[in-house]
Structures are given as C-alpha cells and as structure tokens.
Motif scaffolding. Sequence first.
Motif, PDB file in Angstrom:
ATOM      1  N   LEU A  86      33.139 -39.406  44.305  1.00  0.00           N
ATOM      2  CA  LEU A  86      34.174 -40.285  45.298  1.00  0.00           C
ATOM      3  C   LEU A  86      34.882 -41.220  45.546  1.00  0.00           C
ATOM      4  CD1 LEU A  86      34.033 -35.831  46.380  1.00  0.00           C
ATOM      5  CD2 LEU A  86      35.408 -36.891  44.759  1.00  0.00           C
ATOM      6  N   THR A  87      33.965 -42.168  45.979  1.00  0.00           N
ATOM      7  CA  THR A  87      33.849 -43.145  46.294  1.00  0.00           C
ATOM      8  C   THR A  87      35.017 -44.095  45.465  1.00  0.00           C
ATOM      9  OG1 THR A  87      32.379 -44.502  45.276  1.00  0.00           O
ATOM     10  CG2 THR A  87      32.492 -43.698  47.286  1.00  0.00           C
ATOM     11  N   GLU A  88      35.270 -43.560  43.773  1.00  0.00           N
ATOM     12  CA  GLU A  88      36.821 -44.054  43.109  1.00  0.00           C
ATOM     13  C   GLU A  88      37.790 -43.724  43.639  1.00  0.00           C
ATOM     14  OE1 GLU A  88      37.870 -46.526  40.455  1.00  0.00           O
ATOM     15  OE2 GLU A  88      35.881 -46.139  40.563  1.00  0.00           O
ATOM     16  N   GLN A  89      38.051 -42.858  44.815  1.00  0.00           N
ATOM     17  CA  GLN A  89      39.000 -41.824  44.709  1.00  0.00           C
ATOM     18  C   GLN A  89      39.040 -42.381  46.243  1.00  0.00           C
ATOM     19  OE1 GLN A  89      39.774 -37.470  44.272  1.00  0.00           O
ATOM     20  NE2 GLN A  89      42.028 -37.921  45.409  1.00  0.00           N
ATOM     21  N   TYR A  90      38.494 -42.310  46.793  1.00  0.00           N
ATOM     22  CA  TYR A  90      38.572 -42.412  48.008  1.00  0.00           C
ATOM     23  C   TYR A  90      38.298 -44.545  49.024  1.00  0.00           C
ATOM     24  CZ  TYR A  90      39.327 -37.405  49.017  1.00  0.00           C
ATOM     25  OH  TYR A  90      40.428 -36.361  48.737  1.00  0.00           O
ATOM     26  N   GLY A  91      37.970 -45.084  47.897  1.00  0.00           N
ATOM     27  CA  GLY A  91      37.214 -46.066  48.664  1.00  0.00           C
ATOM     28  C   GLY A  91      35.840 -46.346  49.389  1.00  0.00           C
ATOM     29  N   ALA A 156      17.074 -45.363  52.781  1.00  0.00           N
ATOM     30  CA  ALA A 156      18.371 -44.623  51.918  1.00  0.00           C
ATOM     31  C   ALA A 156      18.460 -43.896  53.087  1.00  0.00           C
ATOM     32  CB  ALA A 156      18.611 -45.128  50.569  1.00  0.00           C
ATOM     33  N   SER A 157      18.505 -43.641  54.108  1.00  0.00           N
ATOM     34  CA  SER A 157      19.552 -42.460  54.741  1.00  0.00           C
ATOM     35  C   SER A 157      19.894 -41.528  54.333  1.00  0.00           C
ATOM     36  CB  SER A 157      19.407 -42.743  55.981  1.00  0.00           C
ATOM     37  OG  SER A 157      19.883 -41.234  57.367  1.00  0.00           O
ATOM     38  N   SER A 158      19.183 -39.883  54.156  1.00  0.00           N
ATOM     39  CA  SER A 158      20.508 -39.163  53.382  1.00  0.00           C
ATOM     40  C   SER A 158      20.630 -37.852  54.855  1.00  0.00           C
ATOM     41  CB  SER A 158      19.266 -38.141  52.607  1.00  0.00           C
ATOM     42  OG  SER A 158      17.817 -37.432  53.246  1.00  0.00           O
ATOM     43  N   TRP A 159      20.762 -37.969  56.264  1.00  0.00           N
ATOM     44  CA  TRP A 159      21.168 -37.436  56.858  1.00  0.00           C
ATOM     45  C   TRP A 159      21.945 -38.076  57.623  1.00  0.00           C
ATOM     46  CZ3 TRP A 159      15.739 -36.195  59.822  1.00  0.00           C
ATOM     47  CH2 TRP A 159      15.123 -35.145  59.089  1.00  0.00           C
ATOM     48  N   GLY A 160      23.051 -38.548  56.839  1.00  0.00           N
ATOM     49  CA  GLY A 160      24.598 -38.671  56.554  1.00  0.00           C
ATOM     50  C   GLY A 160      24.901 -40.008  56.926  1.00  0.00           C
ATOM     51  N   GLN A 161      24.995 -40.770  55.738  1.00  0.00           N
ATOM     52  CA  GLN A 161      25.250 -42.183  54.900  1.00  0.00           C
ATOM     53  C   GLN A 161      26.782 -42.144  54.677  1.00  0.00           C
ATOM     54  OE1 GLN A 161      23.358 -40.394  54.041  1.00  0.00           O
ATOM     55  NE2 GLN A 161      23.831 -39.092  51.634  1.00  0.00           N
ATOM     56  N   VAL A 162      26.833 -43.534  54.796  1.00  0.00           N
ATOM     57  CA  VAL A 162      28.391 -44.545  54.070  1.00  0.00           C
ATOM     58  C   VAL A 162      28.332 -44.892  52.561  1.00  0.00           C
ATOM     59  CG1 VAL A 162      30.881 -45.591  54.996  1.00  0.00           C
ATOM     60  CG2 VAL A 162      29.517 -44.146  56.331  1.00  0.00           C
ATOM     61  N   TRP A 163      29.025 -44.615  51.873  1.00  0.00           N
ATOM     62  CA  TRP A 163      28.880 -45.297  50.773  1.00  0.00           C
ATOM     63  C   TRP A 163      30.510 -45.849  50.413  1.00  0.00           C
ATOM     64  CZ3 TRP A 163      25.875 -41.241  48.329  1.00  0.00           C
ATOM     65  CH2 TRP A 163      24.518 -41.103  48.797  1.00  0.00           C
ATOM     66  N   ASN A 164      30.425 -47.414  50.213  1.00  0.00           N
ATOM     67  CA  ASN A 164      31.871 -47.488  49.675  1.00  0.00           C
ATOM     68  C   ASN A 164      31.628 -48.060  48.845  1.00  0.00           C
ATOM     69  OD1 ASN A 164      30.584 -50.224  49.474  1.00  0.00           O
ATOM     70  ND2 ASN A 164      32.023 -51.445  50.975  1.00  0.00           N
ATOM     71  N   ARG A 165      33.298 -48.118  47.482  1.00  0.00           N
ATOM     72  CA  ARG A 165      33.556 -48.020  46.351  1.00  0.00           C
ATOM     73  C   ARG A 165      32.185 -49.703  45.626  1.00  0.00           C
ATOM     74  NH1 ARG A 165      38.234 -48.941  45.586  1.00  0.00           N
ATOM     75  NH2 ARG A 165      38.979 -47.507  45.535  1.00  0.00           N
ATOM     76  N   ARG A 166      32.066 -50.261  46.294  1.00  0.00           N
ATOM     77  CA  ARG A 166      31.550 -51.397  45.737  1.00  0.00           C
ATOM     78  C   ARG A 166      29.776 -51.031  46.472  1.00  0.00           C
ATOM     79  NH1 ARG A 166      27.623 -54.217  47.912  1.00  0.00           N
ATOM     80  NH2 ARG A 166      27.969 -53.013  49.830  1.00  0.00           N
ATOM     81  N   MET A 167      29.200 -50.668  46.613  1.00  0.00           N
ATOM     82  CA  MET A 167      28.008 -49.739  47.681  1.00  0.00           C
ATOM     83  C   MET A 167      27.287 -48.958  46.105  1.00  0.00           C
ATOM     84  SD  MET A 167      28.256 -49.355  51.226  1.00  0.00           S
ATOM     85  CE  MET A 167      28.238 -50.338  52.182  1.00  0.00           C
ATOM     86  N   TRP A 168      28.436 -48.027  45.550  1.00  0.00           N
ATOM     87  CA  TRP A 168      27.935 -46.744  45.076  1.00  0.00           C
ATOM     88  C   TRP A 168      27.908 -47.295  43.848  1.00  0.00           C
ATOM     89  CZ3 TRP A 168      25.678 -42.846  45.379  1.00  0.00           C
ATOM     90  CH2 TRP A 168      25.645 -41.517  44.167  1.00  0.00           C
ATOM     91  N   THR A 169      28.958 -48.008  43.188  1.00  0.00           N
ATOM     92  CA  THR A 169      29.298 -48.509  41.888  1.00  0.00           C
ATOM     93  C   THR A 169      27.646 -49.288  42.031  1.00  0.00           C
ATOM     94  OG1 THR A 169      31.537 -48.405  41.969  1.00  0.00           O
ATOM     95  CG2 THR A 169      30.535 -50.280  40.517  1.00  0.00           C
ATOM     96  N   ASP A 170      27.664 -49.875  42.941  1.00  0.00           N
ATOM     97  CA  ASP A 170      26.137 -50.714  42.211  1.00  0.00           C
ATOM     98  C   ASP A 170      24.757 -50.214  41.969  1.00  0.00           C
ATOM     99  OD1 ASP A 170      27.343 -53.089  42.674  1.00  0.00           O
ATOM    100  OD2 ASP A 170      26.832 -53.617  44.320  1.00  0.00           O
ATOM    101  N   PHE A 171      24.868 -48.986  42.731  1.00  0.00           N
ATOM    102  CA  PHE A 171      23.808 -47.777  42.424  1.00  0.00           C
ATOM    103  C   PHE A 171      23.579 -47.302  41.110  1.00  0.00           C
ATOM    104  CE2 PHE A 171      22.941 -43.555  43.090  1.00  0.00           C
ATOM    105  CZ  PHE A 171      21.329 -43.677  43.159  1.00  0.00           C
ATOM    106  N   ARG A 172      25.339 -46.732  41.027  1.00  0.00           N
ATOM    107  CA  ARG A 172      25.568 -46.025  40.314  1.00  0.00           C
ATOM    108  C   ARG A 172      24.788 -46.374  38.241  1.00  0.00           C
ATOM    109  NH1 ARG A 172      25.806 -41.292  37.528  1.00  0.00           N
ATOM    110  NH2 ARG A 172      27.480 -39.726  38.497  1.00  0.00           N
ATOM    111  N   VAL A 173      25.622 -47.986  38.452  1.00  0.00           N
ATOM    112  CA  VAL A 173      25.033 -48.705  37.226  1.00  0.00           C
ATOM    113  C   VAL A 173      23.588 -48.817  37.599  1.00  0.00           C
ATOM    114  CG1 VAL A 173      24.637 -50.620  36.753  1.00  0.00           C
ATOM    115  CG2 VAL A 173      26.996 -50.366  37.687  1.00  0.00           C
TER     116      VAL A 173
END
Length: 383
Positions: A86-91, A156-173
């Motif tokens: 959803l970072t692609e839609q919301y940033g 990488a905390s999984s109990w509440g975390q923030v990703w922006n599009r750059r962070m998530w895209t790098d991980f997704r690749v």
Amino acid sequence: MNNTERIAIVAVGYNRPDSMRRLLSSLAEAQYDYEEIPLVISIDQSGEDDVAEVADAFCWQHGTKKVLRHPERLGLRRHIISCGDLTEQYGAVMILEDDLYVSPDFYNYAMQTLEKYGSHPRIAGIALNTRRELLESSYPFFPLHTGYDVYFQQFASSWGQVWNRRMWTDFRVWYDAHPVLPENVNVPLTVLHYPDTSWAKFYQCYVVEQDKYYVFSYDSLSTNFGDAGEHFDSGSAAYQSVLFYGTKHYRMPDFDEGVKYDIYGEPLGLGRYLGVPDGELTCDLWGRKQKASYKRYLLSCCGRPYKKLRQYSMSMKPLELNVIRQIPGSDLTLYDTGEREPDFHPDKKEFFRFLEYGYGVLDGRDLLRWALERLRRKLGRRR
C-alpha cells in the motif's frame, strides 16, 4: 499537504473482533498534530463478519477510512506483504496488527521520525515498539542514552512499524529475489526458524544482510497484548512494553552520530575504545551469537577458549560503558580468536551472574516457583 504526504495507518485483522476494537479505541484516543490522516482497516478472510462489523462501525474523525475485506485467505505473511504494498498508493504506511495498543503520541513520533530519516538509504523502517529485553532472550536490554530520544538497531520490529515507498520497494526487490530464506550466520537461529507464516524473519535477514537499520525510540509508542492467534497460544502480559503516555518533540541525531546496535542488541562501534578495527571485532557480550560469526577479535562476558588481550568490569549499565570508561575488572574480556587458550575452563555460574547483573538480587524460591508454573502451562497446552 495531501494524503500521500501523511502516513496511512493500516490496522490489520483476521478473526479477533475484540482485539480490533481495542486497537481502534487506542487510535481514537490518541493525540494528533496532523490532519487528513488515512486509516485503512485490512481484514483477512476468516469466514466470519465480526471484525468487519467492528471496522464498519468505527468512526474515524481524522481523515478518510477504508475497509479492505480480502475475498480469500491470505495468511499473516501474505497479508502483511499486501499491506506493505500500500506504500505505492499512500507513500508511507504504519502497520498495526490488532493485538497492539498505541501511545497517545504514536503518530506524532512517527511523522517526526519519518521527516528526519525517511530519505536515508540506511534506514529500513521506523519502530513504534521498544522492548526492555534482548531479542529471544530473558536478558534485559539497556541501550546507551546520550541525550537523544532515538537510537538505531539492525532489528525489524513487527509490533508497529512504518515504511515509506523507498524502504518498502528496496525490501520488496530483495524479498522477491529470495523466495527461500537464505542462511545467515549473523542472524539468530531462533529467527531463522520462525514459522513459514512469518514475514518478519525475511525482513530481519534483509536488514542484516544489507546493513540497514530501524529507528527506535527509547520510550515505547506501542505495546502488545499477545492475544491468542497466529503465533501465540494464549494471551500474556509478558509481551507488554512500558508505554509512553505523554507527548513531546523528539530529539533525533544525524544517522552517523546515533547510538547503534546489531540484531542481537550488541553495541556497534566499540573498536576505537579497544584499539582494534571495528571490521575485525565481534561483540557477543551475552554469548548468544553463532560461533561461525566470530571475527578476529571478540568482546564477551562469557568464557571463551581464546587468548585474553584485556579485561574490564561488568558493573556499569549498559555493559559497553565499562569499555568506554575503561573500568578495570575481570568479567568482560577482549579475546584474540586467532590464538587458542589451552587451559580454558567454562564458568558454570555464568548464567546466574548475567541474571544478577540484569535484575539485581534474585530470590531462588521465586525463580523455582516461576519455572514450575511455566512448565505446568507448557505441559497443559500439549494435552
């Protein structure tokens, strides 16, 4: 500012209506210095309508609300991955699973932190939760406090975390290129052996392999009720954090100046105080790392069969202060792993020394009662 410049809050649910209601209640009661905040409630398919009814009835007064009802069962891992997309839609998105509860200042912290570090290539996420224990351990964690409100850790905390599009895209690749989790001697075996439903073990390996960090607040902006579900058999207060219950403006260092820890909670950057290169130093103060990860020099409070170069006290907290302030002693040792110690004898009281350092004077009877009760619960769940 438009919605794409706000962090979209993503509340993640499956089949726990009471948990979702509690999380949404904490969102409603929080304080927001920002307007037009998108809320997405993402619900995995369970065959029941209870969670969706809670979501539909919730009144969100700080922006738009969208309820996503997935038509087929995704499972936790695929569900979280879809929320990251959803970072692609919301940033930028903030992922909150339904067993969490947030601090009144959670959103303001997240926005301030994202504004400071969102574009830094070494930052892979922003954590809301702060634990006072080392990862997968009973030992306490005392991060060094230098006057700022945040530090950095390769976790990488999984109990509440923030990703922006750059962070998530790098991980997704990286994630798409690793359908099977790669072995990594620098990642705890317990993490590598998380169940296949875990998305977090992939993000943990990614952060360590790519030498990235999460931003952590010294004060926890979320806590976990540990409700029975995908990864917990029953609810437990053992997963609760000390929740920050005020508001403030957060003091944040430049990345290069910040206090840093690895995934184990071991301090980084002590080489200059020890007179050895950081690239040749392994900190394993609590003796929890895989031996295959050891470099030329090893700093540990544990007895190891290597040549001792110098020793320090195990008195100050956090442990690294004994090295930084050069406190003499015999409990914290710098070893040269290139030379073996022929007369090495393990310290059989090591475990109790660690517990006393972390928790003070211990009552043996209380420890025994606690251990027996834990054993009783564990055996009861197997019946």
